[in-house]
Design an enzyme around this catalytic site. Structure first.
Site, PDB file in Angstrom:
ATOM      1  N   HIS A  68       0.783  -1.316  -0.146  1.00 15.04           N
ATOM      2  CA  HIS A  68      -0.165  -0.233  -0.224  1.00 15.04           C
ATOM      3  C   HIS A  68       1.006   1.253  -0.064  1.00 15.04           C
ATOM      4  O   HIS A  68       2.145   0.915   0.859  1.00 15.04           O
ATOM      5  CB  HIS A  68      -0.848  -0.206   1.226  1.00 15.04           C
ATOM      6  CG  HIS A  68      -1.537   1.333   1.101  1.00 15.04           C
ATOM      7  ND1 HIS A  68      -2.844   1.333   0.906  1.00 15.04           N
ATOM      8  CD2 HIS A  68      -1.439   2.667   1.969  1.00 15.04           C
ATOM      9  CE1 HIS A  68      -3.391   2.401   0.529  1.00 15.04           C
ATOM     10  NE2 HIS A  68      -2.937   3.335   1.289  1.00 15.04           N
ATOM     11  N   ARG A  81     -14.956  12.327   7.448  1.00 13.57           N
ATOM     12  CA  ARG A  81     -13.952  13.167   7.591  1.00 13.57           C
ATOM     13  C   ARG A  81     -13.303  13.982   6.841  1.00 13.57           C
ATOM     14  O   ARG A  81     -12.584  15.667   7.362  1.00 13.57           O
ATOM     15  CB  ARG A  81     -12.679  12.346   8.052  1.00 13.57           C
ATOM     16  CG  ARG A  81     -12.905  11.016   8.782  1.00 13.57           C
ATOM     17  CD  ARG A  81     -11.824   9.746   9.334  1.00 13.57           C
ATOM     18  NE  ARG A  81     -10.577  10.506   9.301  1.00 13.57           N
ATOM     19  CZ  ARG A  81     -10.073   9.242   8.560  1.00 13.57           C
ATOM     20  NH1 ARG A  81      -9.891   8.399   8.303  1.00 13.57           N
ATOM     21  NH2 ARG A  81      -8.187  10.034   8.337  1.00 13.57           N
ATOM     22  N   LYS A  87      -8.558  -1.856   5.903  1.00 20.47           N
ATOM     23  CA  LYS A  87      -8.696  -2.347   4.235  1.00 20.47           C
ATOM     24  C   LYS A  87      -8.030  -3.412   4.325  1.00 20.47           C
ATOM     25  O   LYS A  87      -8.289  -4.278   3.484  1.00 20.47           O
ATOM     26  CB  LYS A  87      -8.627  -0.711   4.242  1.00 20.47           C
ATOM     27  CG  LYS A  87      -9.760  -0.463   3.335  1.00 20.47           C
ATOM     28  CD  LYS A  87      -9.789   1.266   2.793  1.00 20.47           C
ATOM     29  CE  LYS A  87      -8.667   2.336   3.281  1.00 20.47           C
ATOM     30  NZ  LYS A  87      -9.197   3.499   3.022  1.00 20.47           N
ATOM     31  N   SER A 131      -8.078   3.312   9.370  1.00 18.70           N
ATOM     32  CA  SER A 131      -9.161   3.709   8.275  1.00 18.70           C
ATOM     33  C   SER A 131      -7.684   2.834   7.449  1.00 18.70           C
ATOM     34  O   SER A 131      -7.922   1.847   6.123  1.00 18.70           O
ATOM     35  CB  SER A 131      -8.881   4.568   7.565  1.00 18.70           C
ATOM     36  OG  SER A 131      -9.337   4.762   6.194  1.00 18.70           O
ATOM     37  N   ASP A 177     -15.658   2.720   7.496  1.00 22.58           N
ATOM     38  CA  ASP A 177     -14.653   3.160   7.136  1.00 22.58           C
ATOM     39  C   ASP A 177     -14.713   4.062   5.289  1.00 22.58           C
ATOM     40  O   ASP A 177     -14.459   5.271   5.687  1.00 22.58           O
ATOM     41  CB  ASP A 177     -13.076   1.945   6.300  1.00 22.58           C
ATOM     42  CG  ASP A 177     -11.818   3.458   5.986  1.00 22.58           C
ATOM     43  OD1 ASP A 177     -12.046   3.918   6.848  1.00 22.58           O
ATOM     44  OD2 ASP A 177     -11.964   2.890   4.854  1.00 22.58           O
TER      45      ASP A 177
HETATM   46  N1  URA Z   1      -6.043   6.390   3.380  1.00 23.05           N
HETATM   47  C1  URA Z   1      -7.347   6.505   3.841  1.00 23.05           C
HETATM   48  O1  URA Z   1      -7.653   5.677   2.779  1.00 23.05           O
HETATM   49  N2  URA Z   1      -7.718   6.234   5.006  1.00 23.05           N
HETATM   50  C2  URA Z   1      -6.991   7.506   5.403  1.00 23.05           C
HETATM   51  O2  URA Z   1      -7.636   8.711   6.949  1.00 23.05           O
HETATM   52  C3  URA Z   1      -6.257   8.064   4.504  1.00 23.05           C
HETATM   53  C4  URA Z   1      -5.431   8.313   3.506  1.00 23.05           C
END
Ligand code: URA
Length: 433
Positions: free
Chosen positions: A82, A168, A187, A183, A161
């Protein structure tokens, strides 16, 4: 339990329990707690932070809010990567085939982009016919058969999320390390891989503007991974200038292919080799990072990495001939070279402004619904530390509209020059395991 009491608790800097966090996440996902109370809690978290335990409970609650991929049917070691995102970041396109050609199984879900350029999915869709929607069975079968697949995130994964992130975004509560860490990790955990390598970008073109913040975010994410029994490491990398040369969807696909052929830009190649070596090392395919790098370089030289890319494209419905004939990718009508008008050493290239330049050409989206032009973008031909004069081509612009003089001026303004000699910046800044 009353939501207002939990807001007061966080406001007063007291840690929330697992039961309380589950109550909040379940209640919000099921529309039983209103946005305004969650927004208030999020703001309290921004100021008060969260303990490692709270971060773990929050991640767990978000993972459990939706579907979790079971990759146990995959034979071999499953890996995922990621990136926290940056300008010109086409890493997955080259890294996936490269590590898969060395025997690990890359099972990756990616997103679309908002801002500068598209995300990995948009870039892949520059390839005619490429399909990012596989069923779970097809996804697992493909990873088993050829060692890799990249698809879009399913709608049912981490719904909590998705809802929280959207809130957010409009309540000034994105910039909180525990919220970002939970967050991202929710994932990654839901997507199932055992080994996860995180590329945490730091600099003017990234989310995290300083190394200290990037270290804290990395530690928080590695700690969450550990609690879930996953093998996670974070490589902190420089995003003070765009990564590689190309910024724009099909241009980035070409750069990734060239990198697999061993002809990629130096910084991008270095990043891909380093992240790849961490993946192979963490998955215990090699005994050291050095061995990992030489194995990856070998597969660039002997063509196995490129073959893996072709196999991957073919399996997902795309035309593998793009690797030999770039005219099969979307083409911009106009290509302009932009030269420098002064002498000096390049001190800074404003990565964010480069991203915005590409977006204005049409390479990125302003809103989730906006269309994207896969052909347009730019190439940064000179990087920080290079000496330039009036004969030097700073870069190229690929556009579907004729450029005006203002575009040229704006392009040159992306580069800040100085008379002092400038060292090339370091790309790999730190490692958190
Ligand atoms: N990317 C995400 O998936 N979540 C965040 O909070 C910030 C960047």
């Amino acid at each position: 339990m009353r939501m207002v009491d939990l807001i007061l608790k966080k406001r007063d800097n007291l840690p929330l329990t697992e039961e309380e966090i589950n109550f909040i996440i379940k209640g919000y996902t099921e529309d039983k707690i209103p946005d305004y109370q969650i927004a208030s809690l999020l703001m309290a978290i921004c100021f008060r932070g969260m303990t490692d335990e709270e971060c773990f409970y929050l991640t767990k609650a978000m993972v459990e809010s939706g579907e979790v991929l079971d990759l146990s049917a995959i034979n071999g070691k499953t890996v995922d990567k990621h990136s926290t995102g940056g300008v010109g970041d086409k890493t997955s396109l080259a890294l996936g085939p490269l590590v898969a050609s060395c025997g690990v199984k890359l099972a990756k879900m990616s997103g679309r982009g908002l801002g500068h350029t598209g995300g990995t999915l948009d870039k892949l869709e520059s390839i005619p016919g490429f399909n990012i929607e596989l069923t779970e069975e097809e996804f697992i079968k493909q990873v088993n058969d050829i060692g890799m697949a990249i698809i879009g995130q399913t709608k049912d994964m981490c719904p909590a999320d998705k809802k929280l992130y959207a809130l957010r975004d409009v309540t000034g509560t994105v910039e909180s390390i525990p919220l970002i860490a939970s967050s991202i990790m929710s994932k990654k955990i839901a997507a199932g891989a055992q080994t996860i390598v995180l590329d945490v970008k730091v600099g003017s073109g990234a989310f995290m503007k300083d190394l200290e913040g990037a270290r804290k975010l990395s530690k928080a994410m590695v700690e969450i991974g550990k609690q879930f029994g996953r093998n996670v490491s974070a490589v902190i990398t420089n995003m003070d200038e765009p990564l590689g040369e190309a910024v724009g969807n099909s241009l980035e696909v070409i750069e990734a292919i060239e990198t697999l052929k061993g002809n990629g830009p130096e910084d991008f190649t270095e990043l891909v080799l380093n992240l790849g070596a961490h993946i192979l090392y963490n998955a215990q395919e090699v005994a050291s990072l050095e061995e990992g790098i030489s194995k990856l370089q070998e597969n660039m030289r002997n063509g196995k990495a490129l073959m893996k890319f072709k196999e991957f494209v073919l399996r997902q419905g795309g035309n593998p001939d793009v690797t030999e004939d770039y005219s099969l990718l979307p083409q911009a009508k106009y290509v302009y070279e932009v030269n420098a008008t002064e002498k000096g050493y390049i001190q800074h290239i404003d990565a964010l402004a480069v991203g915005n330049y590409a977006m204005k050409l049409g390479a990125g989206r302003l809103t989730k619904e906006s269309p994207i032009d896969l052909a347009v973008g730019l190439k940064i031909k000179q990087k920080i530390g290079a000496y330039v004069d009036e004969n030097t081509i700073l870069g190229e612009v690929y556009s579907n509209q004729p450029l005006t003089e203002e575009h040229f001026v704006e392009f040159r303004n992306l580069f800040k020059l100085t008379n002092e000699k400038i060292e090339k910046p370091k790309l790999i800044l730190d490692l958190v395991r």
